[in-house]
Write a protein that holds these residues in place. Structure first.
Motif, PDB file in Angstrom:
ATOM      1  N   ASP A  87      13.144  -8.866  -6.785  1.00  0.00           N
ATOM      2  CA  ASP A  87      11.744  -9.252  -6.975  1.00  0.00           C
ATOM      3  C   ASP A  87      10.825  -8.724  -5.881  1.00  0.00           C
ATOM      4  O   ASP A  87       9.880  -9.415  -5.483  1.00  0.00           O
ATOM      5  CB  ASP A  87      11.606 -10.777  -7.102  1.00  0.00           C
ATOM      6  N   CYS A  88      11.095  -7.520  -5.393  1.00  0.00           N
ATOM      7  CA  CYS A  88      10.165  -6.939  -4.421  1.00  0.00           C
ATOM      8  C   CYS A  88       8.847  -6.589  -5.112  1.00  0.00           C
ATOM      9  O   CYS A  88       7.783  -6.695  -4.510  1.00  0.00           O
ATOM     10  CB  CYS A  88      10.766  -5.718  -3.731  1.00  0.00           C
ATOM     11  N   GLY A  89       8.951  -6.146  -6.362  1.00  0.00           N
ATOM     12  CA  GLY A  89       7.730  -5.817  -7.099  1.00  0.00           C
ATOM     13  C   GLY A  89       7.288  -4.375  -6.941  1.00  0.00           C
ATOM     14  O   GLY A  89       6.204  -4.001  -7.377  1.00  0.00           O
ATOM     15  N   LEU A  90       8.129  -3.552  -6.338  1.00  0.00           N
ATOM     16  CA  LEU A  90       7.779  -2.145  -6.132  1.00  0.00           C
ATOM     17  C   LEU A  90       7.409  -1.467  -7.456  1.00  0.00           C
ATOM     18  O   LEU A  90       6.505  -0.655  -7.527  1.00  0.00           O
ATOM     19  CB  LEU A  90       8.972  -1.420  -5.484  1.00  0.00           C
ATOM     20  N   CYS A  91       8.135  -1.821  -8.521  1.00  0.00           N
ATOM     21  CA  CYS A  91       7.931  -1.211  -9.837  1.00  0.00           C
ATOM     22  C   CYS A  91       6.594  -1.612 -10.469  1.00  0.00           C
ATOM     23  O   CYS A  91       6.043  -0.878 -11.285  1.00  0.00           O
ATOM     24  CB  CYS A  91       9.063  -1.616 -10.771  1.00  0.00           C
ATOM     25  N   ALA A  93       3.406  -1.944  -9.594  1.00  0.00           N
ATOM     26  CA  ALA A  93       2.191  -1.137  -9.480  1.00  0.00           C
ATOM     27  C   ALA A  93       2.341   0.214 -10.167  1.00  0.00           C
ATOM     28  O   ALA A  93       1.355   0.887 -10.425  1.00  0.00           O
ATOM     29  CB  ALA A  93       1.838  -0.930  -8.013  1.00  0.00           C
ATOM     30  N   LEU A  94       3.575   0.620 -10.452  1.00  0.00           N
ATOM     31  CA  LEU A  94       3.786   1.944 -11.024  1.00  0.00           C
ATOM     32  C   LEU A  94       3.892   1.908 -12.541  1.00  0.00           C
ATOM     33  O   LEU A  94       3.888   2.940 -13.199  1.00  0.00           O
ATOM     34  CB  LEU A  94       5.050   2.568 -10.412  1.00  0.00           C
ATOM     35  N   VAL A 125      12.525   4.282  -9.814  1.00  0.00           N
ATOM     36  CA  VAL A 125      11.905   3.727  -8.619  1.00  0.00           C
ATOM     37  C   VAL A 125      12.679   2.541  -8.048  1.00  0.00           C
ATOM     38  O   VAL A 125      12.707   2.326  -6.839  1.00  0.00           O
ATOM     39  CB  VAL A 125      10.449   3.321  -8.970  1.00  0.00           C
ATOM     40  N   PRO A 127      15.022   0.349  -6.205  1.00  0.00           N
ATOM     41  CA  PRO A 127      16.062   0.632  -5.214  1.00  0.00           C
ATOM     42  C   PRO A 127      17.400  -0.048  -5.522  1.00  0.00           C
ATOM     43  O   PRO A 127      18.415   0.317  -4.970  1.00  0.00           O
ATOM     44  CB  PRO A 127      15.493   0.050  -3.908  1.00  0.00           C
TER      45      PRO A 127
ATOM     46  N   ARG B 188       1.689   8.042  -6.075  1.00  0.00           N
ATOM     47  CA  ARG B 188       0.946   8.846  -7.040  1.00  0.00           C
ATOM     48  C   ARG B 188      -0.141   9.655  -6.330  1.00  0.00           C
ATOM     49  O   ARG B 188      -0.651   9.240  -5.291  1.00  0.00           O
ATOM     50  CB  ARG B 188       0.293   7.928  -8.076  1.00  0.00           C
ATOM     51  N   SER B 273      18.837   2.314  -3.097  1.00  0.00           N
ATOM     52  CA  SER B 273      18.707   3.740  -3.405  1.00  0.00           C
ATOM     53  C   SER B 273      17.230   4.059  -3.482  1.00  0.00           C
ATOM     54  O   SER B 273      16.545   3.565  -4.382  1.00  0.00           O
ATOM     55  CB  SER B 273      19.353   4.054  -4.750  1.00  0.00           C
ATOM     56  N   GLN B 275      14.547   6.606  -4.278  1.00  0.00           N
ATOM     57  CA  GLN B 275      14.386   7.844  -5.045  1.00  0.00           C
ATOM     58  C   GLN B 275      13.745   8.958  -4.216  1.00  0.00           C
ATOM     59  O   GLN B 275      12.704   8.751  -3.595  1.00  0.00           O
ATOM     60  CB  GLN B 275      13.492   7.502  -6.245  1.00  0.00           C
ATOM     61  N   SER B 350       5.180  -3.739  -3.118  1.00  0.00           N
ATOM     62  CA  SER B 350       5.903  -4.034  -1.886  1.00  0.00           C
ATOM     63  C   SER B 350       7.380  -3.683  -1.956  1.00  0.00           C
ATOM     64  O   SER B 350       8.008  -3.770  -3.010  1.00  0.00           O
ATOM     65  CB  SER B 350       5.769  -5.537  -1.616  1.00  0.00           C
TER      66      SER B 350
END
Lengths: 135, 397
Positions: A87-91, A93-94, A125, A127, B188, B273, B275, B350
């Motif tokens: 649940d970092c949430g990196l995905c 925003a993308l 994306v 990890p 981006r 990992s 990317q 984040s």
């Protein structure tokens, strides 16, 4: 205009019939083959990106279904595994369609399949390999 | 005013009042500082995210006949380990990669397996393939070894991280016209998104910005077990620019930590990992701060809106070591998922897991309430001034 990624499953007896070309010819749909596994006497799988007018898309899909092709949205094959997700949430925003959203109360990432285009950005994306696609 | 010894006496009697940093901020809305100081003994803080300068060392025990790994070549699941200690000791860093892996040759590389994943697999109790080739000596005649190893059979297995839990960190953006893949994730073009990697106001080192309590010898929550601060972290900056409230406005300090890998859990030790970049290890760290005095409380009350992070361009400025800050944004904005940069609203996401940070703060709170975790007085200080990271001094041959 509409763009959808769908998975087509052809039963054994249909594999040698020409079907997909009609999407372009009769329904003005632009198609891009993302994956194809079609061999004689076996079930065939085709992953397509279809682009066209909303009603053309609907008519094209109806035609495929009537021909005996099983259809499902590719996004139904995308899974967010909450066991792996931190649940970092990196995905979040993308994601181009906001199919992934962050709940700031529970601090968790949620996946709304119906919004997903199956573009696959989140898969690369993440990890922790928590988002996978299988088709 | 109360001493750490007094707090520990209460912890032993299971009478200590322990709350998490989130609970403290909620309580501060209704209570005065005086009341908070009187009522609360300990506040837990935490962070969870990829920390590349992490690694393990371990001892495999002696084979029969004996083999000298030191000076030989050793791989674990095909990933090279560092074999330059004595006969049976090895080190493995989180960023280690298989020698024959594709790395970034198919760009952006997937980096699906490496040191961080081996550490996670060991913690999860999985068997790992060890292969060693070395030279023979009179006392260590054996020259090769191929065997499964498991954490339960290792004599010692310790996590030893030389730079963790940064006080603050960059926010990454991309000014170029193409997608870039960095250790801060996918960025981006034309400032299309921003990524950050601190837990903000929950982060331990931001809650003790002058290292009044955290120092050499501090006991902490490390990866699900108990660990210790052994030193200050590499690239330590003792004098970062600070806000009026003393909050570091860039990376600042960090800690080197150690702990028994056998106590740790996959919940808080995860291979990552990244990317197009490489492999890392996500580590969960929790620090319990003793509410000894007003000053401690003042710093503990820091909020996300008080903490600003520098926005840095990872297309040109960062790779070329141009120390240019495009803007400063608060963690309140970052955590909302949108920031304003150059007059444009862009999405921010984040690397740091706030859900895990919350989980760690709660777990550490329970340990203390149950009398299982005592607080420590630091035994040594970190550098206070004049200690700042310097760039590499290149001297052509």
């Amino acid at each position: 205009m509409i763009t959808k990624r769908i998975v087509l499953r052809f039963p054994k007896e249909m594999v040698d019939r020409a079907v997909v070309w009609r999407l372009a010819k009769d329904f003005n749909l632009e198609f891009n083959i993302l994956k194809a596994e079609v061999s004689p006497a076996e079930e065939g799988i085709l992953v397509l990106e279809l682009k066209g007018k909303d009603d053309d898309y609907q008519r094209g899909v109806d035609y495929l279904k009537k021909s005996g092709v099983k259809i499902q949205l590719l996004s139904e094959d995308i899974v967010l595994d909450h066991q792996h997700c931190v649940d970092c949430g990196l995905c979040v925003a993308l994601c181009p369609t906001q199919a992934l959203r962050y709940d700031s109360e529970s601090l968790q990432v949620e996946f709304f399949q119906e919004k997903c285009l199956a573009c696959g950005i989140c898969i690369g994306v993440c990890p922790y390999k928590a988002i996978t696609i299988s088709f | 005013m109360r001493s750490i010894q007094e707090i520990n006496e209460k912890i032993k009697k299971k009478e200590a009042v322990v709350i998490t940093k989130e609970e403290l901020l909620a309580l501060a809305e209704e209570k005065s500082s005086r009341q908070l100081l009187e009522e609360i003994d300990v506040v837990t803080t935490a962070t969870f995210g990829p920390m590349c300068s992490s690694g393990i060392y371990f001892n495999i025990g002696h084979t029969s006949p004996k083999i000298k790994l030191g000076g030989g070549k050793v791989t674990l699941n095909n990933v090279p380990a560092y074999a330059a200690f004595a006969a049976a000791d090895l080190f493995l860093g989180a960023s280690a990669l298989p020698e024959d892996g594709p790395r970034n040759s198919v760009y952006p590389g997937k980096f699906s397996y490496g040191g961080g994943h081996i550490i996670e697999d060991l913690v999860a109790g999985k068997d790992i393939v060890l292969e060693a080739f070395t030279y023979g000596t009179d006392c260590y005649p054996r020259r090769s070894l191929q065997s499964y190893v498991n954490i339960k059979d290792l004599n010692e297995a310790n996590l030893f991280n030389i730079r963790n839990a940064y006080q603050n960190y960059n926010v990454a953006v991309n000014s170029s016209s193409r997608i870039i893949y960095t250790y801060m994730g996918m960025l981006r073009p034309e400032f299309g998104n921003a990524t950050f990697s601190s837990a903000g106001c929950l982060s331990p080192l931001l809650c003790d910005p002058y290292f009044r309590h955290i120092g050499i010898g501090t006991r902490l929550f490390l990866g699900g077990g108990v660990g210790y601060v052994v030193w200050w972290g590499t690239q330590f900056n003792a004098s970062p620019p600070r806000s009026d409230k003393g909050v570091p406005q860039e990376a600042g300090g960090s800690i080197a930590v150690i702990g028994d890998l056998k106590q740790m859990s996959k919940e808080f030790i995860r291979g990552a990992s990244i990317q197009g970049y490489g492999v890392s290890l996500a580590v969960g760290i929790g620090v319990a701060l003793p509410l000894t005095d007003e000053e401690t409380l003042k710093y503990l009350l820091v909020k996300d809106e008080d903490i600003y992070a520098p926005v840095v361009d990872y297309a040109y400025d960062y790779p070329n070591r141009r120390e240019k800050v495009l803007a400063k944004v608060s963690y309140r904005d970052l955590k909302s998922g949108r920031i304003i940069l150059k007059g444009k609203e862009i999405p921010a996401s984040s690397f740091s897991s706030l859900r895990k940070a919350r989980q760690i703060m709660k777990e550490l709170k329970e340990w203390i309430k149950e009398g299982r975790f005592l607080l420590t007085e630091k035994v040594g200080d970190f550098p206070r001034t004049g200690h700042a990271p310097r760039p590499f001094k290149e001297r052509p041959l």
